[in-house]
Design a protein around this motif. Structure first.
Motif, PDB file in Angstrom:
ATOM      1  N   MET A   1       0.976  -0.941  -0.091  1.00  0.00           N
ATOM      2  CA  MET A   1       0.125   0.114   0.028  1.00  0.00           C
ATOM      3  C   MET A   1       0.805   1.278   0.116  1.00  0.00           C
ATOM      4  O   MET A   1       1.888   1.261   0.597  1.00  0.00           O
ATOM      5  N   ALA A   2       0.609   2.283  -0.775  1.00  0.00           N
ATOM      6  CA  ALA A   2       1.182   3.344  -0.998  1.00  0.00           C
ATOM      7  C   ALA A   2       1.211   4.410   0.393  1.00  0.00           C
ATOM      8  O   ALA A   2       0.457   4.186   1.380  1.00  0.00           O
ATOM      9  N   LYS A   3       2.290   4.852   0.759  1.00  0.00           N
ATOM     10  CA  LYS A   3       2.582   5.572   2.011  1.00  0.00           C
ATOM     11  C   LYS A   3       2.561   7.188   1.718  1.00  0.00           C
ATOM     12  O   LYS A   3       2.152   7.739   2.715  1.00  0.00           O
ATOM     13  N   THR A   4       2.338   7.562   0.715  1.00  0.00           N
ATOM     14  CA  THR A   4       2.028   9.056   0.359  1.00  0.00           C
ATOM     15  C   THR A   4       1.100   9.030  -0.765  1.00  0.00           C
ATOM     16  O   THR A   4       0.755   8.086  -1.728  1.00  0.00           O
ATOM     17  N   LYS A   5       0.329   9.986  -1.084  1.00  0.00           N
ATOM     18  CA  LYS A   5      -0.871  10.310  -1.869  1.00  0.00           C
ATOM     19  C   LYS A   5      -0.930  11.679  -2.272  1.00  0.00           C
ATOM     20  O   LYS A   5      -0.763  12.603  -1.305  1.00  0.00           O
ATOM     21  N   TYR A   6      -1.053  12.001  -3.570  1.00  0.00           N
ATOM     22  CA  TYR A   6      -1.169  13.498  -3.980  1.00  0.00           C
ATOM     23  C   TYR A   6      -2.808  13.720  -4.224  1.00  0.00           C
ATOM     24  O   TYR A   6      -3.227  12.694  -4.707  1.00  0.00           O
ATOM     25  N   VAL A   7      -3.359  14.775  -3.821  1.00  0.00           N
ATOM     26  CA  VAL A   7      -4.466  15.101  -3.854  1.00  0.00           C
ATOM     27  C   VAL A   7      -4.550  16.400  -4.659  1.00  0.00           C
ATOM     28  O   VAL A   7      -3.906  17.391  -4.026  1.00  0.00           O
ATOM     29  N   ALA A   8      -5.380  16.673  -5.549  1.00  0.00           N
ATOM     30  CA  ALA A   8      -5.350  17.816  -6.423  1.00  0.00           C
ATOM     31  C   ALA A   8      -6.165  18.903  -5.601  1.00  0.00           C
ATOM     32  O   ALA A   8      -7.408  18.596  -4.992  1.00  0.00           O
ATOM     33  N   SER A   9      -6.091  20.239  -5.709  1.00  0.00           N
ATOM     34  CA  SER A   9      -6.661  21.148  -4.934  1.00  0.00           C
ATOM     35  C   SER A   9      -7.807  21.688  -6.084  1.00  0.00           C
ATOM     36  O   SER A   9      -7.387  21.956  -7.024  1.00  0.00           O
ATOM     37  N   GLY A  10      -9.026  22.042  -5.307  1.00  0.00           N
ATOM     38  CA  GLY A  10      -9.917  22.994  -6.092  1.00  0.00           C
ATOM     39  C   GLY A  10      -9.446  24.163  -6.697  1.00  0.00           C
ATOM     40  O   GLY A  10     -10.422  24.923  -7.526  1.00  0.00           O
ATOM     41  N   GLY A  11      -8.489  24.683  -5.979  1.00  0.00           N
ATOM     42  CA  GLY A  11      -8.297  26.200  -6.084  1.00  0.00           C
ATOM     43  C   GLY A  11      -8.632  26.648  -4.861  1.00  0.00           C
ATOM     44  O   GLY A  11      -9.803  27.143  -4.844  1.00  0.00           O
ATOM     45  N   LEU A  12      -7.578  27.293  -4.217  1.00  0.00           N
ATOM     46  CA  LEU A  12      -7.865  27.945  -2.911  1.00  0.00           C
ATOM     47  C   LEU A  12      -8.779  29.148  -3.151  1.00  0.00           C
ATOM     48  O   LEU A  12      -9.515  29.770  -2.356  1.00  0.00           O
ATOM     49  N   TYR A  57      -3.933  33.930   4.999  1.00  0.00           N
ATOM     50  CA  TYR A  57      -3.155  34.573   4.121  1.00  0.00           C
ATOM     51  C   TYR A  57      -2.375  35.669   4.839  1.00  0.00           C
ATOM     52  O   TYR A  57      -2.732  36.597   5.313  1.00  0.00           O
ATOM     53  N   ARG A  58      -1.005  35.524   4.905  1.00  0.00           N
ATOM     54  CA  ARG A  58      -0.034  36.570   5.368  1.00  0.00           C
ATOM     55  C   ARG A  58       1.249  36.462   4.795  1.00  0.00           C
ATOM     56  O   ARG A  58       2.038  35.496   5.078  1.00  0.00           O
ATOM     57  N   HIS A  85      -0.664  30.087   4.265  1.00  0.00           N
ATOM     58  CA  HIS A  85      -0.369  29.036   5.624  1.00  0.00           C
ATOM     59  C   HIS A  85      -1.556  28.159   5.981  1.00  0.00           C
ATOM     60  O   HIS A  85      -2.587  28.488   6.078  1.00  0.00           O
ATOM     61  N   LEU A  86      -1.356  26.918   5.966  1.00  0.00           N
ATOM     62  CA  LEU A  86      -2.132  25.871   6.544  1.00  0.00           C
ATOM     63  C   LEU A  86      -1.984  25.528   7.947  1.00  0.00           C
ATOM     64  O   LEU A  86      -0.974  25.002   8.265  1.00  0.00           O
ATOM     65  N   PHE A  87      -3.275  25.318   8.461  1.00  0.00           N
ATOM     66  CA  PHE A  87      -3.074  25.187  10.056  1.00  0.00           C
ATOM     67  C   PHE A  87      -3.946  23.971  10.286  1.00  0.00           C
ATOM     68  O   PHE A  87      -4.899  23.682   9.468  1.00  0.00           O
ATOM     69  N   SER A  88      -3.708  23.154  11.306  1.00  0.00           N
ATOM     70  CA  SER A  88      -4.627  22.027  11.727  1.00  0.00           C
ATOM     71  C   SER A  88      -4.910  22.271  13.208  1.00  0.00           C
ATOM     72  O   SER A  88      -4.106  22.717  14.112  1.00  0.00           O
ATOM     73  N   LEU A 104     -13.327  39.203   6.336  1.00  0.00           N
ATOM     74  CA  LEU A 104     -12.860  40.007   5.244  1.00  0.00           C
ATOM     75  C   LEU A 104     -11.436  40.370   5.306  1.00  0.00           C
ATOM     76  O   LEU A 104     -10.747  40.689   4.494  1.00  0.00           O
ATOM     77  N   GLU A 105     -10.662  40.810   6.549  1.00  0.00           N
ATOM     78  CA  GLU A 105      -9.599  40.958   6.879  1.00  0.00           C
ATOM     79  C   GLU A 105      -8.677  39.784   6.114  1.00  0.00           C
ATOM     80  O   GLU A 105      -7.460  40.106   5.739  1.00  0.00           O
ATOM     81  N   LYS A 106      -9.073  38.815   6.305  1.00  0.00           N
ATOM     82  CA  LYS A 106      -8.038  37.643   5.893  1.00  0.00           C
ATOM     83  C   LYS A 106      -7.835  37.595   4.350  1.00  0.00           C
ATOM     84  O   LYS A 106      -6.782  37.606   4.072  1.00  0.00           O
ATOM     85  N   TYR A 107      -8.876  38.267   3.759  1.00  0.00           N
ATOM     86  CA  TYR A 107      -8.777  38.312   2.033  1.00  0.00           C
ATOM     87  C   TYR A 107      -8.197  39.500   1.595  1.00  0.00           C
ATOM     88  O   TYR A 107      -7.773  39.620   0.511  1.00  0.00           O
ATOM     89  N   GLU A 108      -8.191  40.578   2.470  1.00  0.00           N
ATOM     90  CA  GLU A 108      -7.875  41.900   2.184  1.00  0.00           C
ATOM     91  C   GLU A 108      -6.520  41.660   1.360  1.00  0.00           C
ATOM     92  O   GLU A 108      -6.061  42.323   0.476  1.00  0.00           O
ATOM     93  N   SER A 109      -5.331  41.336   2.225  1.00  0.00           N
ATOM     94  CA  SER A 109      -3.966  41.366   1.781  1.00  0.00           C
ATOM     95  C   SER A 109      -3.814  40.554   0.393  1.00  0.00           C
ATOM     96  O   SER A 109      -3.419  40.730  -0.524  1.00  0.00           O
ATOM     97  N   GLU A 110      -4.570  39.239   0.448  1.00  0.00           N
ATOM     98  CA  GLU A 110      -4.439  38.467  -0.732  1.00  0.00           C
ATOM     99  C   GLU A 110      -5.033  39.323  -1.921  1.00  0.00           C
ATOM    100  O   GLU A 110      -4.508  38.961  -2.972  1.00  0.00           O
TER     101      GLU A 110
END
Length: 157
Positions: A1-12, A57-58, A85-88, A104-110
Motif C-alpha cells: 500500500m502507498a505511503k504517500t498520496k497526491y490530492v488535487a486542489s480545487g483552487g484556494l 494568508y499573511r 499558511h495551512l493550520f490544523s 474580510l481582513e483575511k482576504y484583504e492582503s490577498e
C-alpha cells in the motif's frame, strides 16, 4: 500500500472550504497533510485523526504570527508562496475566523497581491493580442507553382 498520496486542489481562490473539508475527511481515513504540492497537496499514510484544517494568508509571517495560532490551539502544517499558511487543530477548537469582519481582513492582503498579478497578466495579454494583429510581410514574387510566397502560411498545392 502507498505511503504517500497526491490530492488535487480545487483552487484556494474558488474552493478553499471544500479543500479544507476534503483534507479533514482524508485525515479521518488516515491520510494526513504532509506538504503543499504542485496544484494540490501531498498526504502521508498515518493513523486516522479527527482534525480540521484552515488556511490563512499573511505575507512574510514571523514567529509571533505562528505563536498566535499555536496559543489558540492551531498547529502550523505548511506554507506555500510565502503567504499561504495551512493550520490544523483537533475538532472542537474554535475556528480561526469567527465573524465576517475577520474573514474580510483575511482576504484583504490577498486581494491586493492578486490585483497586481491580474493587472500584469492583462498587460501581457494585450501585448500578445497586439503582436498577433500585426500583419506579416508576404512576398509578391511568384514561386514555381505560380503562387505568391508566404513564409508564415503553408502553401497547399
Amino acid at each position: 500500500m502507498a505511503k504517500t498520496k497526491y490530492v488535487a486542489s480545487g483552487g484556494l481562490a474558488f474552493e478553499e472550504e471544500k479543500d479544507m473539508e476534503k483534507l479533514a475527511n482524508l485525515a479521518r481515513e488516515g491520510w494526513i497533510f504532509e506538504r503543499f504540492y504542485f496544484m494540490g497537496y501531498m498526504l502521508k499514510k498515518s493513523a486516522p485523526k479527527d482534525i480540521q484544517y484552515a488556511i490563512d494568508y499573511r505575507k512574510g509571517a514571523d514567529s509571533d504570527y505562528f505563536a498566535y495560532f499555536e496559543e489558540a490551539g492551531w498547529k502550523h502544517e505548511g506554507t506555500t508562496g510565502d503567504s499561504i499558511h495551512l493550520f490544523s487543530a483537533p475538532k472542537g477548537i474554535a475556528p480561526i475566523y469567527t465573524d465576517k469582519m475577520s474573514v474580510l481582513e483575511k482576504y484583504e492582503s490577498e486581494k491586493r497581491s492578486m490585483g497586481k498579478a491580474a493587472f500584469f497578466s492583462l498587460l501581457i495579454n494585450i501585448c500578445i493580442a497586439a503582436a498577433g494583429a500585426i500583419p506579416y510581410p508576404t512576398s509578391t514574387v511568384p514561386s514555381e507553382s505560380g503562387l505568391p510566397l508566404n513564409p508564415i502560411s503553408p502553401i497547399i498545392v
